[in-house]
Design an enzyme around this catalytic site. Structure first.
Site, mmCIF file in Angstrom:
data_model
loop_
_atom_site.group_PDB
_atom_site.id
_atom_site.type_symbol
_atom_site.label_atom_id
_atom_site.label_comp_id
_atom_site.label_asym_id
_atom_site.label_seq_id
_atom_site.Cartn_x
_atom_site.Cartn_y
_atom_site.Cartn_z
ATOM 1 C CD GLU A 106 -2.822 -1.066 2.282
ATOM 2 O OE1 GLU A 106 -3.893 -1.329 2.054
ATOM 3 O OE2 GLU A 106 -2.634 -0.844 3.495
ATOM 4 C CB CYS A 119 2.758 7.479 3.467
ATOM 5 S SG CYS A 119 3.199 6.263 4.655
ATOM 6 C CB CYS A 126 6.908 -4.905 8.953
ATOM 7 S SG CYS A 126 8.111 -4.125 10.085
ATOM 8 C CB CYS A 130 5.708 -2.377 16.688
ATOM 9 S SG CYS A 130 7.335 -1.809 16.438
ATOM 10 C CB CYS A 133 2.186 -1.774 14.266
ATOM 11 S SG CYS A 133 2.512 -1.476 12.253
ATOM 12 C CB SER A 230 9.356 4.230 15.805
ATOM 13 O OG SER A 230 8.792 4.692 14.591
ATOM 14 C CB CYS A 349 0.380 5.995 11.819
ATOM 15 S SG CYS A 349 0.812 7.357 11.196
HETATM 16 N N1 SAH Z 1 9.100 0.752 10.386
HETATM 17 C C1 SAH Z 1 8.945 2.287 10.474
HETATM 18 C C2 SAH Z 1 8.212 2.682 9.849
HETATM 19 C C3 SAH Z 1 6.704 2.655 10.120
HETATM 20 S S1 SAH Z 1 6.183 4.407 10.387
HETATM 21 C C4 SAH Z 1 8.993 2.595 11.910
HETATM 22 O O1 SAH Z 1 8.500 1.835 12.780
HETATM 23 O O2 SAH Z 1 9.306 3.944 12.242
HETATM 24 C C5 SAH Z 1 4.780 4.660 10.969
HETATM 25 C C6 SAH Z 1 4.661 4.989 12.417
HETATM 26 O O3 SAH Z 1 3.508 4.756 12.638
HETATM 27 C C7 SAH Z 1 5.814 4.496 13.400
HETATM 28 O O4 SAH Z 1 6.002 5.322 14.234
HETATM 29 C C8 SAH Z 1 4.996 3.292 13.938
HETATM 30 O O5 SAH Z 1 5.250 2.932 15.204
HETATM 31 C C9 SAH Z 1 3.486 4.146 13.886
HETATM 32 N N2 SAH Z 1 2.415 3.226 14.257
HETATM 33 C C10 SAH Z 1 2.231 2.104 13.981
HETATM 34 N N3 SAH Z 1 1.110 1.458 14.305
HETATM 35 C C11 SAH Z 1 0.352 2.749 15.032
HETATM 36 C C12 SAH Z 1 -0.932 2.806 15.199
HETATM 37 N N4 SAH Z 1 -1.816 1.738 15.739
HETATM 38 N N5 SAH Z 1 -1.387 3.957 15.765
HETATM 39 C C13 SAH Z 1 -0.356 5.026 15.535
HETATM 40 N N6 SAH Z 1 0.871 5.077 15.150
HETATM 41 C C14 SAH Z 1 1.042 3.810 14.708
#
Ligand code: SAH
Length: 369
Positions: A106, A119, A126, A130, A133, A230, A349
């Protein structure tokens, strides 16, 4: 398995001619010069693909008809196909893209943030897993190639009609960019090339959980995108649970690496902090965050959780987010709260997930690192 994770664009057979979308400008110039024609024709081809978004040799009208025919015989220019396009009530647009091998990713256009933002994904799925996510639930299916990462920008620019100097790029889609380092850096090289889209590196933000060997390498790169980390937690105990890569690369080591990270004038590292109700959003967390970031040219981006089925956390109330932000501001930090965009089409996100792909070749943290 390795070959599957890192498709090799140069291993072309007649049935699969060389994909020029995988090559940076010097490589395209060489590939075209190898046909026995002047090198600048390669530069022209690069300009067609990346400055003008044309992936069809027959439309490259400043090349002779015979050269166009020879290019067609030897090369191809892979471009992901838009399978579906969803538009949110706030204008955010999410594209589901089909890659050449049938996998899906996406890519999202977020208007008026106040900039126009694309984006972009760096992996199918991935491995970081986390806790909050959705992409993590897929596991890692495979890395994207440099061409596949950069092509999302071509496709988004075409779909939105936006020209090169009018959008920013965030590597915040599916995947962990520093877990796919070489392809990500090559894509940044292609996107910033002066003869192509010519994006200034400061228009690109790379977001990472903090894969430290990748961060160390990034620190040496001549082309430096903006860096977002992050962070999401202020103790190892908590970060181990929320961002499992922390078990390998601890908070202290991450902060140390950030302190040493070279920054251009007036630039700061952005620390992203997802806010989970009752978990990491207390005044003590805020004060610990202030202490952790002291001595770093930092700004903090608070991300109130985008909730989803299967994610075992809730989003804090606005006044809790504001109280947390206030503590940071009172201690001199620059703070923004990320407005969630495109939630109605699951484009916000952490909400990018391609249902059909999950678990297919899934690799989770532990095996992946
Ligand atoms: N893998 C990279 C790129 C992803 S960026 C990273 O982790 O930085 C996307 C951002 O959104 C990251 O900071 C991630 O932790 C955050 N994110 C993931 N799930 C989310 C959610 N459910 N609500 C808000 N932010 C979230």
């Amino acid at each position: 398995m390795l070959a599957d994770l890192f498709p090799d664009p140069m291993s072309a057979s007649p049935a699969h001619p060389i994909d020029l979308a995988e090559l940076d400008r010097p490589q395209i110039e060489q590939a075209v010069a190898d046909l026995g024609v002047p090198r600048f024709h390669g530069t022209q081809v690069f300009q067609w693909i990346w400055a003008r978004g044309v992936a069809d040799f027959s439309r490259m009208t400043d090349l002779s008809q015979s050269l166009r025919t020879r290019l067609e015989e030897r090369f191809r220019i892979a471009t992901p196909a838009i399978e579906t396009r969803q538009v949110s009530s706030d204008g955010t647009t999410k594209l589901l893209l089909r890659l050449e091998d049938g996998r899906h990713i996406e890519a999202v256009y977020i208007p008026d943030t106040p900039a126009q933002t694309f984006c972009v994904s760096t992996q199918v799925g991935c491995a970081m897993n986390c806790a909050f996510c959705l992409t993590g639930k897929m596991g890692l299916v495979r890395n994207l190639s440099a061409g596949e990462i950069a092509a999302q920008v071509r496709v988004l620019a075409h779909a939105t009609g936006l020209g090169p100097s009018s959008f920013n790029i965030v590597l915040m889609g599916m995947g962990e960019p520093l877990h796919n380092y070489d392809a990500t850096m090559k894509a940044i090289g292609i996107l910033t090339d002066a003869k192509g889209l010519a994006l200034h590196p400061k228009r690109i933000t790379l977001s990472t959980v903090g894969v430290l060997p990748g961060l160390e390498k990034l620190a040496q790169e001549p082309l430096m995108p903006n860096l977002a980390i992050s962070l999401h937690a202020t103790t190892n105990e908590q970060r181990d649970q929320l961002v499992p890569v922390n078990r390998k690369y601890t908070l202290e080591d991450l902060i140390e690496t950030c302190k040493r990270f070279p920054l251009a004038k007036r630039r700061r590292i952005m620390f992203e902090y997802v806010m989970l109700d009752g978990v990491n959003d207390t005044p003590e967390d805020a004060r610990r965050l202030v202490r952790l970031l002291s001595g770093i040219k930092a700004k903090v981006n608070l991300l109130p959780l985008n909730e989803a089925a299967g994610i075992p956390f809730t989003r804090p109330a606005d006044d809790r987010v504001n109280a947390f932000a206030q503590i940071l501001v009172d201690h001199g930090l620059v703070v923004t709260v990320r407005r969630s965009r495109g939630r109605d089409i699951r484009a916000a996100c952490g909400q990018l997930i391609v249902e059909g792909e999950r678990r297919s070749a899934g690799q989770r943290l532990g095996t992946a690192l």
